[in-house]
Scaffold this motif. Structure first.
Motif, short mmCIF file in Angstrom:
data_model
loop_
_atom_site.label_atom_id
_atom_site.label_comp_id
_atom_site.label_asym_id
_atom_site.label_seq_id
_atom_site.Cartn_x
_atom_site.Cartn_y
_atom_site.Cartn_z
N MET A 1 0.53 -2.44 2.20
CA MET A 1 1.01 -3.44 1.28
C MET A 1 2.53 -3.53 1.37
O MET A 1 3.21 -2.51 1.38
N ALA A 2 3.04 -4.73 1.39
CA ALA A 2 4.49 -4.91 1.54
C ALA A 2 5.20 -4.60 0.23
O ALA A 2 4.69 -4.84 -0.85
N HIS A 3 6.40 -4.04 0.36
CA HIS A 3 7.23 -3.80 -0.82
C HIS A 3 8.69 -3.99 -0.42
O HIS A 3 9.05 -3.79 0.73
#
Length: 64
Positions: A1-3
């Motif tokens: 998941m991108a952050h």
């Protein structure tokens, strides 16, 4: 998941959101009934539904 790599400041976030604005609905006036209504929408007036100046549904007429 991108952050995100860095925190986005409140100013930068708010600058991005400046384009999201509420618009005022356009209101038309019917030439037949004089009733104000939204464009491209049917509307009720005195028991009849009008669309583009013509009666679409008449509630006073019973369906048998």
């Amino acid at each position: 998941m991108a952050h995100p790599k860095r925190k986005i400041s409140k100013t930068r976030r708010d600058k991005r959101r400046t384009h999201y604005k509420a618009t005022v609905a356009q209101i038309a006036t019917c030439p037949v009934t004089g009733e104000a209504h939204l464009y491209h929408r049917a509307y009720w007036h005195e028991g009849k539904m009008y669309y583009r100046g013509q009666v679409v549904i008449d509630k006073s007429v019973a369906v048998a």
